[in-house]
Design a protein around this motif. Structure first.
Motif, short mmCIF file in Angstrom:
data_model
loop_
_atom_site.label_atom_id
_atom_site.label_comp_id
_atom_site.label_asym_id
_atom_site.label_seq_id
_atom_site.Cartn_x
_atom_site.Cartn_y
_atom_site.Cartn_z
N ILE A 1 -12.91 -43.73 40.50
CA ILE A 1 -13.51 -44.28 39.17
C ILE A 1 -14.60 -45.28 39.33
N VAL A 2 -15.58 -45.02 38.74
CA VAL A 2 -16.47 -46.19 39.08
C VAL A 2 -17.20 -46.72 37.62
N MET A 3 -17.31 -48.03 37.47
CA MET A 3 -17.58 -48.67 36.11
C MET A 3 -19.00 -49.16 36.49
N LEU A 4 -20.04 -48.91 35.65
CA LEU A 4 -21.27 -49.38 35.72
C LEU A 4 -21.56 -49.84 34.26
N ASP A 5 -22.24 -51.26 34.48
CA ASP A 5 -22.50 -52.07 33.25
C ASP A 5 -24.13 -52.12 33.33
N GLU A 6 -24.47 -51.39 32.35
CA GLU A 6 -26.06 -51.27 32.00
C GLU A 6 -26.97 -50.92 33.30
N PRO A 7 -26.55 -49.87 34.09
CA PRO A 7 -27.12 -49.65 35.19
C PRO A 7 -28.79 -49.32 35.15
N THR A 8 -29.20 -49.09 34.07
CA THR A 8 -30.75 -49.14 34.03
C THR A 8 -31.41 -50.31 33.44
N ALA A 9 -30.91 -51.29 33.30
CA ALA A 9 -31.57 -52.44 32.48
C ALA A 9 -32.40 -52.98 33.34
N MET A 10 -33.73 -53.44 33.09
CA MET A 10 -34.95 -53.68 33.86
C MET A 10 -35.55 -52.88 34.92
N ILE A 11 -35.11 -51.46 34.54
CA ILE A 11 -35.43 -50.63 35.68
C ILE A 11 -36.85 -49.71 34.94
N ALA A 12 -37.61 -49.45 35.56
CA ALA A 12 -38.78 -48.64 35.36
C ALA A 12 -38.26 -47.13 34.79
N PRO A 13 -38.88 -46.54 33.87
CA PRO A 13 -38.31 -45.54 33.09
C PRO A 13 -38.14 -44.43 34.09
N LYS A 14 -39.00 -44.08 35.06
CA LYS A 14 -38.91 -43.00 35.86
C LYS A 14 -37.87 -43.09 36.84
N LEU A 15 -37.40 -44.42 37.14
CA LEU A 15 -36.23 -44.51 38.30
C LEU A 15 -35.00 -44.49 37.31
N SER A 16 -35.25 -44.68 36.18
CA SER A 16 -33.82 -44.87 35.08
C SER A 16 -33.38 -43.29 34.89
N GLN A 17 -34.61 -42.38 34.74
CA GLN A 17 -34.25 -40.84 34.81
C GLN A 17 -33.66 -40.58 35.94
N GLU A 18 -33.99 -40.77 37.12
CA GLU A 18 -33.28 -40.57 38.40
C GLU A 18 -32.11 -40.98 38.33
N LEU A 19 -31.67 -42.37 37.71
CA LEU A 19 -30.31 -42.96 37.92
C LEU A 19 -29.56 -42.03 37.08
N TYR A 20 -29.87 -41.75 36.05
CA TYR A 20 -28.96 -41.12 34.92
C TYR A 20 -28.50 -39.56 35.41
N ALA A 21 -29.77 -39.10 36.01
CA ALA A 21 -29.47 -37.76 36.78
C ALA A 21 -28.44 -37.74 37.57
N PHE A 22 -28.38 -38.78 38.52
CA PHE A 22 -27.43 -39.06 39.39
C PHE A 22 -25.81 -39.51 38.99
N ILE A 23 -25.82 -40.07 37.97
CA ILE A 23 -24.55 -40.52 37.41
C ILE A 23 -24.14 -39.41 36.66
N LYS A 24 -24.85 -38.39 36.06
CA LYS A 24 -24.29 -37.19 35.27
C LYS A 24 -23.84 -36.31 36.19
N ALA A 25 -24.17 -36.20 37.63
CA ALA A 25 -23.53 -35.41 38.43
C ALA A 25 -22.41 -35.81 39.12
N LEU A 26 -21.89 -37.06 38.89
CA LEU A 26 -20.72 -37.76 39.45
C LEU A 26 -19.46 -37.02 39.20
#
Length: 281
Positions: free
Chosen positions: A169-194
């Motif tokens: 289990i991994v708990m993420l608290d607002e992982p894309t806060a204060m992050i550029a939109p492009k990097l946010s998309q990359e992060l969400y794509a990574f989280i989706k695959a977990l």
């Protein structure tokens, strides 16, 4: 001959049952919160500032102790455990605020994530190799100071450090806060695959608007549910059949009530809470 009972399949991986949590004894934040986390899915907790999202996550991870209610992991009651004991049970936590050692290198930060198995050199080497494979930018910057990286790169490092534990289990608290939109998309794509890698995700985010949240839910095809929190109380307006038909639901708060309550809660918290610290929401 007695038949062996079949194992239960309806027990969630993690669960909060009627949980009440307050700060300093009299600042009530969570009031009877119920939440079920199914295995192998992404469960979202969505809501505005002051609603209690981060408080719910900190309570799940043992930073805060419930005044009432229970927290269970695979049926085992865990609400009395300390945070380090959650690591032993395969649960990782990435807070909203940065948690890196800025004056240490990227690789040293990753090694600190392997502290619980630091004597197992082979496992530590595998963890580093896996982190660099997941986030190639970290390998490029492995000798750089963590504080010299951008906000998005630092978030990648925090997530890689949490995953070094090979958590279930991994708990993420607002992982894309204060992050550029492009990097946010990359992060969400990574989280989706977990979940495909066997990792259950509990994701806190701030987006109370239904249209935006619907887009995010569609992006996460493996979401199990999305719980919206308004001023510390849970409602599920997006899946409420009564609200979908345009009628007033007697259970869900109206938008005006929710916004007024959330604004009042956040204002009250700002007045009464001490200076921000580790456990500030």
């Amino acid at each position: 001959m007695t038949d062996t009972p079949a194992p239960r399949t309806d027990v969630p991986l993690m669960e909060m049952q009627d949980v009440y949590v307050s700060y300093h004894g009299d600042i009530s934040i969570l009031n009877g919160l119920n939440l079920k986390i199914p295995e192998g899915k992404i469960t979202g907790i969505i809501g505005p500032n002051g609603a209690g999202k981060s408080t719910a996550l900190k309570t799940l991870y043992g930073f805060l102790k419930p005044q009432r209610g229970e927290i269970r992991l695979a049926g085992e009651r865990i609400d009395g455990l300390e945070p380090y004991q959650f690591i032993e049970r395969g649960i990782a936590y990435v807070p909203q605020n940065r948690s890196l050692f800025n004056d240490l290198s990227v690789e040293d930060n990753l090694r600190l994530g392997c502290w619980v198995f630091r004597k197992d050199k082979a496992r530590m080497a595998r963890a580093l190799e896996r982190a660099y494979a997941q986030f190639p930018i970290l390998k490029q910057k492995r000798k750089d100071m963590a504080g010299s990286m951008s906000g998005g790169q630092q978030r990648f490092l925090e997530l890689a450090r949490a995953l070094a534990l090979e958590p279930k289990i991994v708990m993420l608290d607002e992982p894309t806060a204060m992050i550029a939109p492009k990097l946010s998309q990359e992060l969400y794509a990574f989280i989706k695959a977990l979940p495909e890698q066997g990792v259950t995700v509990i994701l806190v985010d701030q987006n109370p608007r239904g249209d935006s949240m619907s887009r995010k839910t569609r992006r996460f095809s493996s979401w199990s549910s999305t719980m919206s929190m308004e001023a510390g109380r849970p409602c599920i307006p997006l899946i409420c059949r009564t609200r979908r038909t345009g009628r007033t639901c007697p259970t869900c708060p109206s938008r005006s009530e929710a916004e007024e309550a959330a604004t009042g809660s956040a204002t009250s918290n700002r007045k009464r809470l001490p200076a921000p610290g580790r456990l500030s929401t």
